[in-house]
Write an enzyme that holds these catalytic residues in place. Sequence first.
Site, PDB file in Angstrom:
ATOM      1  NE  ARG A 166       4.867   8.999  -5.404  1.00  0.00           N
ATOM      2  CZ  ARG A 166       4.904   9.052  -4.701  1.00  0.00           C
ATOM      3  NH1 ARG A 166       5.542   9.232  -3.428  1.00  0.00           N
ATOM      4  NH2 ARG A 166       3.525   8.629  -4.019  1.00  0.00           N
ATOM      5  CE  LYS A 181      -7.711   1.596  12.155  1.00  0.00           C
ATOM      6  NZ  LYS A 181      -6.868   2.133  13.348  1.00  0.00           N
ATOM      7  N   GLY A 221      -2.425   4.824  -3.023  1.00  0.00           N
ATOM      8  CA  GLY A 221      -1.327   4.193  -3.202  1.00  0.00           C
ATOM      9  C   GLY A 221      -1.575   2.398  -2.948  1.00  0.00           C
ATOM     10  N   GLY A 240      -3.038  10.502  -0.159  1.00  0.00           N
ATOM     11  CA  GLY A 240      -3.797  11.328   0.190  1.00  0.00           C
ATOM     12  C   GLY A 240      -4.470  12.325   0.009  1.00  0.00           C
TER      13      GLY A 240
HETATM   14  P1  AMP Z   1      -5.956   1.743   3.789  1.00  0.00           P
HETATM   15  O1  AMP Z   1      -4.531   2.741   3.275  1.00  0.00           O
HETATM   16  O2  AMP Z   1      -7.141   2.627   4.629  1.00  0.00           O
HETATM   17  O3  AMP Z   1      -7.017   1.937   2.127  1.00  0.00           O
HETATM   18  O4  AMP Z   1      -6.158   0.907   3.915  1.00  0.00           O
HETATM   19  C1  AMP Z   1      -5.092  -0.160   3.067  1.00  0.00           C
HETATM   20  C2  AMP Z   1      -5.507  -1.690   3.882  1.00  0.00           C
HETATM   21  O5  AMP Z   1      -6.434  -2.025   3.935  1.00  0.00           O
HETATM   22  C3  AMP Z   1      -4.399  -2.979   3.031  1.00  0.00           C
HETATM   23  O6  AMP Z   1      -3.332  -3.008   3.468  1.00  0.00           O
HETATM   24  C4  AMP Z   1      -5.236  -4.040   3.461  1.00  0.00           C
HETATM   25  O7  AMP Z   1      -5.047  -4.823   4.098  1.00  0.00           O
HETATM   26  C5  AMP Z   1      -6.041  -3.478   4.617  1.00  0.00           C
HETATM   27  N1  AMP Z   1      -7.193  -4.675   4.618  1.00  0.00           N
HETATM   28  C6  AMP Z   1      -7.908  -4.645   4.259  1.00  0.00           C
HETATM   29  N2  AMP Z   1      -9.143  -5.260   3.835  1.00  0.00           N
HETATM   30  C7  AMP Z   1      -9.200  -5.441   5.479  1.00  0.00           C
HETATM   31  C8  AMP Z   1      -9.993  -6.418   6.008  1.00  0.00           C
HETATM   32  N3  AMP Z   1     -10.684  -7.228   5.473  1.00  0.00           N
HETATM   33  N4  AMP Z   1      -9.222  -6.400   7.625  1.00  0.00           N
HETATM   34  C9  AMP Z   1      -8.063  -5.636   7.296  1.00  0.00           C
HETATM   35  N5  AMP Z   1      -7.157  -5.186   6.797  1.00  0.00           N
HETATM   36  C10 AMP Z   1      -8.472  -4.976   5.996  1.00  0.00           C
END
Ligand code: AMP
Length: 395
Positions: free
Chosen positions: A37, A199, A352, A375
Amino acid sequence: MNKLFVDDIDVKNKRVLVRVDFNVPFDSVGGISDDTRIRAVLPTINYLLDEGARVILISHMGRPKGQRDPKLSLAPVAKRLQRLLQKNVLFLNDCLGDEVKNAVEKMQQEDVVLLENLRYYKEEAQNDPGFARQLAGLADIFVNDAFATAHRKHASNVGVTAFLSPCVGGFLMKKEITYFDKAMENPVRPFVAILGGAKVSGKIEALKNLVGKVDKIIIGGGMVFTFLKSIGHEIGKSLVEENMLDMAMDILKLAKAKGVKLYLPIDAVVAEAIDPRAVTKIVPIQEVPPNWLGLDIGPASSTLFAEVLANAKTIVWNGPMGVFEIDAFSRGTYAMVNAVANSYAMTIVGGGDTDVAVHRVGESYKISYISTGGGAFLELLEGKELPGIAVLTSK
Ligand code: AMP
């Protein structure tokens, strides 16, 4: 791109307030573990120095919530910056007050000052006009080069613009906006979006916006199981958001109605627990055992997704394909890194986690642009106007 940037204005001899994002990570002994950064804004700082400006840098660090927390001081950043710039950087242990005012008044051309963590004042996150006025009072011109915080409406990136003119973007901001505009406003097609991560709820707005712009969408990560369940698959104990099932179905219908090709994984790496020692299996997506969790896309999905990307000319990717923090569930994400990096497309990766995966595979040099925003990048994908960009002076 109707905004002014730092190379559009005269900065000679001017006191320039530069909002940067020096929110770097620290290791367990207090050293900076990654200075990306800081390096990302060197072009702007060097340009201002070459043009004879006086540079006043402001940033936040962590979330001290209005308290002075020595662990969240920017002092170590000043030291690193000094080494990177190979010139003296004066660090002031406050961002307001008489001492700061006096030091700034004494600045000569090509001097650099870094002020202490803005978030030691709760007024920063509240976008307090009095706080913003005092910050703005230190300078003649405002440059915002903190893309990663552009989705926030804080005193140091929005409030100050009421008191300074012109307010322009720095080179990092310019790069982020230029690449994003190229992809979203005028993409060379086929244009493919890849979305992953935990999610659906966090990505639903981005999905809705992207369905109207791209030719193909690939979905992976934890969010995919809500989609799979919505169309009747057994997903065992995989991550699911029951309240998003209808929404997931709506996205599938919308994609179909718009002629967008949407790809879900055809196999998965499953385990009984999110644990490096857990027994794992690779199963077709129709055969996720009850009580097991889907934690990565399987090899057949990786092959399919690589084929989907083969003729792409523009690719935007946010979110990992699995729990890539654990080796056993990292292969799908790493295979995706290879597919994206080796494609003949303009590739933009953001969020990230996704950039961590790209760096781990060692393919970052093959990606056209890796966004510095998590974000902020996601909000651009959602089609939102970022407050920190909206307030910059128009051409
Ligand atoms: P996000 O911040 O929404 O981009 O989510 C990133 C996180 O999603 C990472 O830390 C991953 O470990 C988690 N992730 C990816 N695939 C899965 C899965 N199949 N089940 C649970 N967590 C997941």
